[in-house]
Design a protein around this motif. Structure first.
Motif, PDB file in Angstrom:
ATOM      1  N   MET A 143       0.824  -1.216   0.000  1.00  0.00           N
ATOM      2  CA  MET A 143       0.000   0.000   0.000  1.00  0.00           C
ATOM      3  C   MET A 143       0.853   1.259   0.000  1.00  0.00           C
ATOM      4  O   MET A 143       0.454   2.279  -0.582  1.00  0.00           O
ATOM      5  CB  MET A 143      -0.942  -0.020   1.208  1.00  0.00           C
ATOM      6  CG  MET A 143      -1.924   1.144   1.257  1.00  0.00           C
ATOM      7  SD  MET A 143      -2.874   1.408  -0.285  1.00  0.00           S
ATOM      8  CE  MET A 143      -3.825  -0.098  -0.355  1.00  0.00           C
ATOM      9  N   TYR A 144       2.027   1.216   0.613  1.00  0.00           N
ATOM     10  CA  TYR A 144       2.926   2.364   0.567  1.00  0.00           C
ATOM     11  C   TYR A 144       3.244   2.729  -0.879  1.00  0.00           C
ATOM     12  O   TYR A 144       3.175   3.907  -1.273  1.00  0.00           O
ATOM     13  CB  TYR A 144       4.215   2.061   1.328  1.00  0.00           C
ATOM     14  CG  TYR A 144       5.313   3.068   1.078  1.00  0.00           C
ATOM     15  CD1 TYR A 144       5.321   4.285   1.746  1.00  0.00           C
ATOM     16  CD2 TYR A 144       6.314   2.825   0.136  1.00  0.00           C
ATOM     17  CE1 TYR A 144       6.315   5.233   1.498  1.00  0.00           C
ATOM     18  CE2 TYR A 144       7.300   3.754  -0.119  1.00  0.00           C
ATOM     19  CZ  TYR A 144       7.298   4.957   0.565  1.00  0.00           C
ATOM     20  OH  TYR A 144       8.269   5.895   0.302  1.00  0.00           O
ATOM     21  N   PHE A 145       3.583   1.742  -1.697  1.00  0.00           N
ATOM     22  CA  PHE A 145       3.940   2.021  -3.088  1.00  0.00           C
ATOM     23  C   PHE A 145       2.719   2.428  -3.913  1.00  0.00           C
ATOM     24  O   PHE A 145       2.854   3.211  -4.862  1.00  0.00           O
ATOM     25  CB  PHE A 145       4.639   0.809  -3.707  1.00  0.00           C
ATOM     26  CG  PHE A 145       6.057   0.644  -3.256  1.00  0.00           C
ATOM     27  CD1 PHE A 145       7.026   1.544  -3.642  1.00  0.00           C
ATOM     28  CD2 PHE A 145       6.421  -0.404  -2.411  1.00  0.00           C
ATOM     29  CE1 PHE A 145       8.345   1.412  -3.215  1.00  0.00           C
ATOM     30  CE2 PHE A 145       7.737  -0.548  -1.983  1.00  0.00           C
ATOM     31  CZ  PHE A 145       8.701   0.360  -2.383  1.00  0.00           C
ATOM     32  N   VAL A 146       1.540   1.929  -3.568  1.00  0.00           N
ATOM     33  CA  VAL A 146       0.325   2.358  -4.269  1.00  0.00           C
ATOM     34  C   VAL A 146       0.090   3.842  -4.047  1.00  0.00           C
ATOM     35  O   VAL A 146      -0.165   4.608  -4.988  1.00  0.00           O
ATOM     36  CB  VAL A 146      -0.900   1.542  -3.797  1.00  0.00           C
ATOM     37  CG1 VAL A 146      -2.196   2.190  -4.283  1.00  0.00           C
ATOM     38  CG2 VAL A 146      -0.822   0.110  -4.316  1.00  0.00           C
ATOM     39  N   ILE A 147       0.169   4.286  -2.778  1.00  0.00           N
ATOM     40  CA  ILE A 147      -0.085   5.700  -2.466  1.00  0.00           C
ATOM     41  C   ILE A 147       1.018   6.582  -3.038  1.00  0.00           C
ATOM     42  O   ILE A 147       0.750   7.610  -3.685  1.00  0.00           O
ATOM     43  CB  ILE A 147      -0.205   5.905  -0.943  1.00  0.00           C
ATOM     44  CG1 ILE A 147      -1.374   5.111  -0.383  1.00  0.00           C
ATOM     45  CG2 ILE A 147      -0.389   7.394  -0.619  1.00  0.00           C
ATOM     46  CD1 ILE A 147      -1.443   5.101   1.146  1.00  0.00           C
ATOM     47  N   ALA A 238      -4.391   9.083  -1.855  1.00  0.00           N
ATOM     48  CA  ALA A 238      -4.289   7.809  -2.569  1.00  0.00           C
ATOM     49  C   ALA A 238      -5.143   7.843  -3.833  1.00  0.00           C
ATOM     50  O   ALA A 238      -6.104   8.605  -3.920  1.00  0.00           O
ATOM     51  CB  ALA A 238      -4.750   6.664  -1.671  1.00  0.00           C
ATOM     52  N   PRO A 239      -4.825   7.026  -4.846  1.00  0.00           N
ATOM     53  CA  PRO A 239      -5.726   6.901  -5.986  1.00  0.00           C
ATOM     54  C   PRO A 239      -7.022   6.235  -5.541  1.00  0.00           C
ATOM     55  O   PRO A 239      -7.086   5.629  -4.462  1.00  0.00           O
ATOM     56  CB  PRO A 239      -4.939   5.997  -6.943  1.00  0.00           C
ATOM     57  CG  PRO A 239      -4.036   5.197  -6.059  1.00  0.00           C
ATOM     58  CD  PRO A 239      -3.662   6.122  -4.928  1.00  0.00           C
ATOM     59  N   ALA A 240      -8.058   6.339  -6.356  1.00  0.00           N
ATOM     60  CA  ALA A 240      -9.372   5.810  -5.976  1.00  0.00           C
ATOM     61  C   ALA A 240      -9.300   4.321  -5.658  1.00  0.00           C
ATOM     62  O   ALA A 240      -9.858   3.857  -4.661  1.00  0.00           O
ATOM     63  CB  ALA A 240     -10.377   6.062  -7.097  1.00  0.00           C
ATOM     64  N   THR A 241      -8.617   3.544  -6.504  1.00  0.00           N
ATOM     65  CA  THR A 241      -8.520   2.108  -6.262  1.00  0.00           C
ATOM     66  C   THR A 241      -7.712   1.810  -5.005  1.00  0.00           C
ATOM     67  O   THR A 241      -8.007   0.858  -4.278  1.00  0.00           O
ATOM     68  CB  THR A 241      -7.891   1.403  -7.469  1.00  0.00           C
ATOM     69  OG1 THR A 241      -6.681   2.093  -7.847  1.00  0.00           O
ATOM     70  CG2 THR A 241      -8.850   1.391  -8.646  1.00  0.00           C
ATOM     71  N   GLY A 242      -6.701   2.621  -4.723  1.00  0.00           N
ATOM     72  CA  GLY A 242      -5.929   2.444  -3.502  1.00  0.00           C
ATOM     73  C   GLY A 242      -6.780   2.677  -2.270  1.00  0.00           C
ATOM     74  O   GLY A 242      -6.711   1.922  -1.296  1.00  0.00           O
ATOM     75  N   SER A 243      -7.613   3.722  -2.306  1.00  0.00           N
ATOM     76  CA  SER A 243      -8.510   3.990  -1.181  1.00  0.00           C
ATOM     77  C   SER A 243      -9.529   2.870  -1.009  1.00  0.00           C
ATOM     78  O   SER A 243      -9.866   2.489   0.115  1.00  0.00           O
ATOM     79  CB  SER A 243      -9.234   5.324  -1.398  1.00  0.00           C
ATOM     80  OG  SER A 243      -8.346   6.410  -1.250  1.00  0.00           O
ATOM     81  N   ALA A 244     -10.042   2.349  -2.128  1.00  0.00           N
ATOM     82  CA  ALA A 244     -11.022   1.260  -2.047  1.00  0.00           C
ATOM     83  C   ALA A 244     -10.417   0.028  -1.390  1.00  0.00           C
ATOM     84  O   ALA A 244     -11.055  -0.627  -0.551  1.00  0.00           O
ATOM     85  CB  ALA A 244     -11.540   0.919  -3.443  1.00  0.00           C
ATOM     86  N   VAL A 245      -9.185  -0.306  -1.739  1.00  0.00           N
ATOM     87  CA  VAL A 245      -8.515  -1.464  -1.144  1.00  0.00           C
ATOM     88  C   VAL A 245      -8.145  -1.183   0.313  1.00  0.00           C
ATOM     89  O   VAL A 245      -8.306  -2.047   1.186  1.00  0.00           O
ATOM     90  CB  VAL A 245      -7.263  -1.840  -1.956  1.00  0.00           C
ATOM     91  CG1 VAL A 245      -6.387  -2.832  -1.201  1.00  0.00           C
ATOM     92  CG2 VAL A 245      -7.668  -2.413  -3.308  1.00  0.00           C
ATOM     93  N   LEU A 246      -7.668   0.019   0.584  1.00  0.00           N
ATOM     94  CA  LEU A 246      -7.287   0.375   1.954  1.00  0.00           C
ATOM     95  C   LEU A 246      -8.489   0.278   2.888  1.00  0.00           C
ATOM     96  O   LEU A 246      -8.414  -0.329   3.963  1.00  0.00           O
ATOM     97  CB  LEU A 246      -6.692   1.784   1.976  1.00  0.00           C
ATOM     98  CG  LEU A 246      -6.239   2.334   3.331  1.00  0.00           C
ATOM     99  CD1 LEU A 246      -5.195   1.436   3.970  1.00  0.00           C
ATOM    100  CD2 LEU A 246      -5.701   3.756   3.174  1.00  0.00           C
TER     101      LEU A 246
END
Length: 496
Positions: A143-147, A238-246
């Motif tokens: 998740m660090y790299f996603v954000i 975060a991107p939208a998909t990153g927030s959804a997964v988080l």
């Protein structure tokens, strides 16, 4: 079968990362295909699932891993983990479909999300504390790299804050796991063996310290007040998909740890901490709702509602530890409501964060004041946002109502003070209705001119999540039939 569910996304991630010649469209569809296949495997696991005997897990697999400390690759599922494994597969498939038109390094992004899917699933099926910790930490790295890689505004700073907070929490968690190992006889990290041994029952001081370390580690990941401060900036940038997964998956690692590790392995200490957990849950519910009401940024508003909704879960699992304050059935209902809320929150808030991403994609802002009258140019967006908003505030007929009804029924029966948290539902209703009015009603204003409605991929991704919320709200029995036996077992284990 479980190992295949875990390692299929990881294998797909390796292939995508190792083949740079893949085109953007091929990488995007490969991501969808891998997540769809993994979901199909999860559906097969669910179809073949039978409630295991007390103290056992279904689909168990165990192979020696680190024999020097009696740690093994031990995986299995029960009614606590199976719904979260299914939720993980659904959320990641929705994110893959949502991202079909996104051409920002799709191959690398797909590989990273597939890696996250594999480690998230691995955590929910882990039956060994070291294996759990391994997947827990790897999810933080992913998740660090996603954000940092796909976020916006202050993404690097928010990613660093997220990593440092949650990594510090994971260190506290490791200390707690080592404490369980040290007091076990024979020494082991196996959760099934530890649940049978109860190594710290009869040692209230040591058990209290070990549980404190575990609670801190899990509370940071959940997050509860006062460990929540990393969450709003992480979500906002975060991107939208990153927030959804988080929100949909990673936050559940904390709450799942309460019902999988803290409650059954340290029942005596959990009973001693139960009132603290109830109070922390109530404070999180009210604080999250009130601060969300004050937000003018759509994504920060949704982020604070996650603090609110996670508070319901913490309150319920705390109430389940109040042995002697009410009937055992009520404590079981509270645990059932907590697990149902994990699934419901994942679906609803995951959908809302994907919808929030549409605003940034079209206008480059989440500011609620920058929009108005969007129901005209974007009716599909307005409809799905309204459904998500009403589901989040617990409207009957949607999964939020099923979850919150059980949470409050079980919690109030053993801790009447839990009724104070009902105010959180009222405040949540107010903040979502206000957002709906400001953004979608009245004349077009601000960035509304030229705003395009949901594309098919976006509509399918969000619509599928909200459809599942509707199905759970109307037909909850298939989900509850899986959760309830495991919830009764947890309530009984806490009472030992």
């Amino acid at each position: 079968m479980l190992s295949l569910v875990v390692f299929l996304p990881l294998a797909a991630a390796v292939v995508l990362a190792a083949v740079p010649a893949l085109g953007h469209r091929v990488a995007a569809w490969a991501w969808v295909g891998a997540t769809a296949l993994d979901l199909a495997l999860v559906v097969a696991v669910w179809a073949g699932y039978r409630t295991p005997a007390a103290g056992r897990l279904a689909y168990e697999e165990q192979v020696p891993w680190i024999p020097g400390v009696n740690s093994s690759y031990h995986v299995g599922i029960d009614g606590l983990s199976l719904p979260l494994v299914a939720l993980t597969a659904v959320i990641f498939l929705a994110c893959a479909v949502y991202s079909l038109r996104d051409d920002d390094r799709p191959r690398t992004r797909a590989a990273l999300f597939l890696f996250l899917q594999g480690v998230s699933t691995g955590l929910f099926v882990s039956a060994d504390l070291i294996l759990f910790f391994l997947f827990f930490d790897l999810s933080i790295v992913g998740m660090y790299f996603v954000i940092a890689g796909w976020g916006h505004n202050n993404a690097a700073r928010s990613a660093l804050k997220f990593f440092l907070y949650t990594f510090l929490g994971s260190l506290a968690l490791l200390v707690g796991f080592i404490g369980l190992y040290v007091y076990a006889d024979p020494h082991t990290f196996d959760m099934v063996e530890l649940a049978a041994q109860l190594p710290l029952n009869g040692s209230p001081v040591a058990g209290g310290w070990v549980l404190a370390a575990i609670i801190v580690g899990l509370a940071v990941k959940t997050p509860t007040v006062p460990f929540h401060t990393w969450l709003p900036p992480a979500h906002t940038d975060a991107p939208a998909t990153g927030s959804a997964v988080l929100a949909g998956v990673l936050l559940k690692m904390g709450t799942y740890g309460f019902v999988r590790i803290a409650m059954p392995l340290l029942p005596q200490a959990w009973r001693a901490w139960a009132w603290v957990m109830v109070i922390v849950g109530i404070v999180s519910v009210l604080y999250g709702a009130l601060v969300a009401l004050a937000q003018t940024d759509l994504k920060r508003m949704i982020a604070y509602t996650s603090v609110n909704h996670m508070g319901y879960i913490v309150m319920a699992v705390g109430a389940a530890g109040l042995v002697g304050n009410g009937p055992a059935e009520a404590r079981s209902i509270a645990v059932t409501g907590a697990v149902t809320q994990m699934v419901s929150h994942g679906l609803i808030t995951g959908a809302l964060f994907l919808l929030a991403g549409v605003f940034h994609d079209r206008a480059g802002t989440y500011d609620l004041g920058a929009f108005g009258g969007l129901a005209g140019p974007a009716p599909r967006l307005a409809t799905l946002f309204a459904v998500g908003a009403f589901a989040s505030l617990g409207l009957p007929g949607l999964s939020g109502f099923i979850a919150e009804f059980q949470v409050f029924t079980g919690s109030i029966a053993v801790a009447p003070v839990s009724a104070v948290a009902l105010v959180g539902i009222l405040v949540t209703a107010a903040l979502f209705l206000r957002a709906l009015q400001r953004v979608f009603t009245g004349p077009e204003a601000g960035h509304s001119a030229g705003f395009t409605d949901l594309r098919p991929a976006e509509a399918w991704a969000v619509g599928a999540l909200l459809l599942l919320s509707l199905l759970i709200g109307v037909l909850p029995r298939p989900l509850l039939d899986v959760i309830e036996p495991a919830a009764r077992t947890v309530a009984e284990l806490v009472g030992r």
